[in-house]
Scaffold this motif. Structure first.
Motif, mmCIF file in Angstrom:
data_model
loop_
_atom_site.group_PDB
_atom_site.id
_atom_site.type_symbol
_atom_site.label_atom_id
_atom_site.label_comp_id
_atom_site.label_asym_id
_atom_site.label_seq_id
_atom_site.Cartn_x
_atom_site.Cartn_y
_atom_site.Cartn_z
ATOM 1 N N UNK A 14 0.857 -1.182 0.000
ATOM 2 C CA UNK A 14 0.000 0.000 0.000
ATOM 3 C C UNK A 14 0.899 1.240 0.000
ATOM 4 N N UNK A 15 0.563 2.189 -0.837
ATOM 5 C CA UNK A 15 1.373 3.396 -0.969
ATOM 6 C C UNK A 15 0.458 4.613 -0.917
ATOM 7 N N UNK A 16 0.895 5.636 -0.189
ATOM 8 C CA UNK A 16 0.120 6.877 -0.120
ATOM 9 C C UNK A 16 1.065 8.034 0.153
ATOM 10 N N UNK A 17 0.665 9.225 -0.309
ATOM 11 C CA UNK A 17 1.481 10.415 -0.073
ATOM 12 C C UNK A 17 1.751 11.166 -1.359
ATOM 13 N N UNK A 18 2.892 11.825 -1.406
ATOM 14 C CA UNK A 18 3.226 12.701 -2.530
ATOM 15 C C UNK A 18 3.619 11.901 -3.770
ATOM 16 N N UNK A 19 3.123 12.319 -4.929
ATOM 17 C CA UNK A 19 3.533 11.786 -6.241
ATOM 18 C C UNK A 19 3.367 10.272 -6.373
ATOM 19 N N UNK A 20 2.313 9.723 -5.763
ATOM 20 C CA UNK A 20 2.115 8.271 -5.814
ATOM 21 C C UNK A 20 1.940 7.788 -7.247
ATOM 22 N N UNK A 21 1.211 8.543 -8.034
ATOM 23 C CA UNK A 21 0.924 8.097 -9.393
ATOM 24 C C UNK A 21 2.114 8.142 -10.323
ATOM 25 N N UNK A 22 3.194 8.807 -9.931
ATOM 26 C CA UNK A 22 4.344 8.958 -10.834
ATOM 27 C C UNK A 22 5.588 8.195 -10.382
ATOM 28 N N UNK A 23 5.387 7.310 -9.386
ATOM 29 C CA UNK A 23 6.549 6.610 -8.834
ATOM 30 C C UNK A 23 6.639 5.188 -9.386
ATOM 31 N N UNK A 167 -0.881 10.776 10.753
ATOM 32 C CA UNK A 167 -0.014 10.928 11.925
ATOM 33 C C UNK A 167 1.361 11.471 11.535
ATOM 34 N N UNK A 168 1.888 11.058 10.379
ATOM 35 C CA UNK A 168 3.195 11.528 9.917
ATOM 36 C C UNK A 168 3.160 13.020 9.608
ATOM 37 N N UNK A 169 2.090 13.449 8.960
ATOM 38 C CA UNK A 169 1.872 14.875 8.665
ATOM 39 C C UNK A 169 3.045 15.479 7.902
ATOM 40 N N UNK A 170 3.458 14.791 6.829
ATOM 41 C CA UNK A 170 4.518 15.296 5.953
ATOM 42 C C UNK A 170 3.995 15.245 4.513
ATOM 43 N N UNK A 171 3.394 16.298 4.022
ATOM 44 C CA UNK A 171 2.754 16.291 2.700
ATOM 45 C C UNK A 171 3.702 15.925 1.551
ATOM 46 N N UNK A 172 4.989 16.150 1.712
ATOM 47 C CA UNK A 172 5.934 15.883 0.628
ATOM 48 C C UNK A 172 6.532 14.475 0.711
ATOM 49 N N UNK A 173 6.148 13.692 1.705
ATOM 50 C CA UNK A 173 6.693 12.345 1.877
ATOM 51 C C UNK A 173 5.711 11.294 1.361
ATOM 52 N N UNK A 174 6.250 10.105 1.086
ATOM 53 C CA UNK A 174 5.427 8.980 0.620
ATOM 54 C C UNK A 174 5.600 7.813 1.596
ATOM 55 N N UNK A 175 4.474 7.218 1.990
ATOM 56 C CA UNK A 175 4.489 6.112 2.943
ATOM 57 C C UNK A 175 4.238 4.804 2.205
ATOM 58 N N UNK A 176 5.105 3.834 2.410
ATOM 59 C CA UNK A 176 4.964 2.491 1.848
ATOM 60 C C UNK A 176 4.686 1.518 3.003
#
Length: 612
Positions: A14-23, A167-176
């Motif tokens: 599962x992936x969520x966060x910034x630029x998910x569609x382009x990674x 909870x991370x609250x980092x809009x420029x980060x991506x969580x895997x």
């Protein structure tokens, strides 16, 4: 979401966060699959998982998963969290390092972690902080959420990912997030859970089914036990008992001495656990983790232990010329001592046996004479008989659903004959009398024990058969089931119709309705007038107690009045205590059992609306 299978696991990504569609974040290789992003990676092969970067792993706590003391004392901590490159030192203080790479075999992962599902995660970002500082930063952000959320329990993976990102609250980060599920363990666990949830016990054919799954997938005994115990613990009724046991332990763990009331409550929970078939190892594990070897027994050794030690030392530690053989009177004394230790949850008797065993071993090696073990074995055989009888009679007394066979009854009769040969009063004294005097045995539990003990006497005389006895015991169990059904149905109708227990015509009509409901459910039990009248009388007693006596007891702090009612009303103590808890909870107060009268004055005048 990406899903696949490799080796013994199914994986979900599962992936969520910034630029998910382009990674582009994964590649498949001949030996497995690799996921990567900005210096982070996780690789899966047929036997291993390898990882590196900023992140960690987490799973639900279950039996066999090491739990730090700090997590044990916080009931809302549900999950274990391990950050890459971090470890607990000897003082359980978290230490971070810059070495965040590592690997784990699937065998170890599902043995030391959760047996069915484990999670890994990493956070991809442009943050250039050194690894150990970045790991500490991530832990501060998502640690509390990951350790306390229950989304893992419910397989709510989308909500889990959403909560992590929030909870991370980092809009420029991506969580895997990587979820690894052990297919074979999942099949075993689900099969056991389906069976246990239905009846809280397993039939022989169901045991055979589980054994077949374990054999097919080579699931070892320890892993099987972990999954079974975890499923049993999570059963709502079981969880309440075990969690209350843990809470009491937490209250005394830091003290040098424990109040007798706390020890009595621990013993009560152990006794009641038989009813739900809760494995004793759950309680033993809590004792070991929280008490850390503390023994709250009095330092002075009780008389029955001193006498036991004297008998055994005289047998095994004296020279051959002075050594006497065990006689029936000595064995009977040892049995009574074992029973006294069992009743008081005193491990002293078992420690004596362990000491004697070690001394026998030393004697045998030093003298090249192993005959001493034959005498020791002959004594231990009686203790095994004691354990078998105690376990069987407790199940009969405290469990509603009976599993009886002629083989079990023959074994009971054979063991009883051995005890009768030692002392004709021994069996009834240490087994029957104590069970019947137990404050928490129910009316029907007493009836089953009396029927069983009287029945085996009749079978021994040839006045009845084992089939007759089994039939009589099952009839009592069915009567108990119908009694509870009538009680629940009556209470429901009285609440709905606002009728009175004293309206004879209304009670006759309700009785007829209940009989029809029983027939529709396939029970086919005729509601005898005597049984229906007993339920009516018990409900009247319950109503009188809740609406009149209980407020008076609390107001006047009169526990003697409460005990007098419990001892003479004929109502089951466990049921009345549950009614008390419900009553005080409904009125926003603590239970009588949780707060001794005199410690909290806010109960004065506590009452409530009239109720059944």
């Amino acid at each position: 979401m990406l899903h696949g299978s490799i080796g013994p696991v199914d994986f979900f990504v599962f992936v969520a966060g910034a630029n998910v569609g382009n990674i582009y974040f994964y590649e498949e290789r001949g030996e497995g699959i690799r996921f990567f992003s900005k210096g982070n990676e996780l690789s899966l092969s047929n036997e291993y998982v390898r990882y590196g970067g900023t992140g960690g792993s987490f799973c639900e706590y279950m039996f066999g998963v090491e739990k730090p003391f700090k997590d044990l004392v916080k009931p809302n901590v549900l999950n274990r969290l391990v950050m890459f490159g971090a470890f607990l030192d000897q003082n359980e203080k978290l230490v971070f390092t810059n070495d965040t790479s590592g690997s784990e075999s699937f065998l170890r992962l599902f043995l030391l972690g959760h047996a069915v599902r484990n999670y890994y995660f990493f956070v991809s970002s442009d943050n250039k902080t050194e690894p150990k500082r970045r790991q500490r930063q991530i832990l501060r952000s998502v640690g509390k959420f990951l350790k306390r959320n229950d989304r893992i329990t419910h397989d709510a993976d989308a909500e889990l990912l959403e909560g992590m990102v929030g909870a991370l609250d980092e809009p420029q980060s991506t969580v895997f997030v990587f979820k690894l599920v052990h297919r074979e363990n999942l099949e075993f666990s689900r099969t056991f859970l389906d069976i246990y949830s239905e009846r809280s016990m397993l039939r022989p054919e169901e045991e055979t089914l589980l054994d077949g799954i374990a054999l097919k997938y080579h699931i070892d005994d320890y892993q099987q036990e972990r999954m079974k115990i975890d499923c049993m613990y999570r059963h709502p009724e079981n969880k309440n008992v075990v969690d209350e046991y843990r809470d009491i332990l937490l209250g005394i763990a830091s003290k040098e001495t424990a109040q007798q009331s706390a020890l009595a409550r621990l013993h009560r929970l152990r006794t009641l656990s038989i009813r739900n078939n809760i494995p004793g190892i759950l309680f033993d594990t809590l004792d070991a983790l929280l008490l850390k070897g503390k023994d709250f027994q009095a330092v002075e050794e009780p008389e029955y232990l001193r006498e036991s030690r004297a008998i055994l030392e005289n047998l095994f530690f004296k020279s051959p010329s002075l050594k006497s053989h065990i006689i029936n009177e000595d064995i009977a004394k040892l049995i009574r001592a074992k029973h006294a230790a069992h009743t008081q949850s005193d491990a002293g008797f078992e420690r004596i046996l362990l000491d004697i065993g070690k001394s026998c071993d030393e004697f045998a090696r030093e003298n090249n004479d192993f005959s001493i073990f034959e005498e020791l074995s002959s004594i231990i055989t009686y203790f095994d008989r004691y354990d078998n009888i105690q376990s069987f009679l407790s199940r009969v007394a405290f469990m509603e659903q009976l599993e009886l066979t002629e083989t079990l009854l023959r074994s009971l009769m054979g063991n009883k004959r051995e005890f009768d040969a030692l002392d004709k009063n021994l069996f009834r004294e240490i087994f029957v009398a104590d069970l019947l005097a137990n404050r928490y045995i129910t009316f029907f539990g007493k009836k089953k024990i009396r029927t069983l003990t009287d029945g085996i006497e009749r079978v021994s005389r040839g006045d009845a058969s084992l089939k007759d006895l089994i039939s009589a015991l099952y009839k009592i169990s069915e009567e108990e089931r119908v009694y509870k059904y009538i009680r629940a149905s009556l209470k429901e109708r009285i609440h709905e119709l606002y009728t009175s227990l004293d309206v004879k015509e209304e009670m006759i009509r309700i009785r007829s309705e209940i009989e029809k409901e029983l027939i529709r459910q396939g029970i086919g039990w005729e509601v005898r007038e005597s049984l229906f009248d007993r339920v009516l009388l018990d409900l009247k007693k319950e109503s009188y107690y809740v609406n009149h006596l209980l407020p008076m007891i609390k107001k006047n702090e009169d526990l003697a009045l409460r005990e007098d009612f419990l001892n003479n009303s004929g109502l089951d103590r466990f049921y009345i205590e549950s009614i008390e808890k419900e009553h005080f909870r409904g009125n926003g107060f603590k239970s009588l059992l949780q707060t001794p009268i005199g410690e909290d004055r806010e109960f004065s005048g506590a009452g409530g609306g009239e109720r059944i």
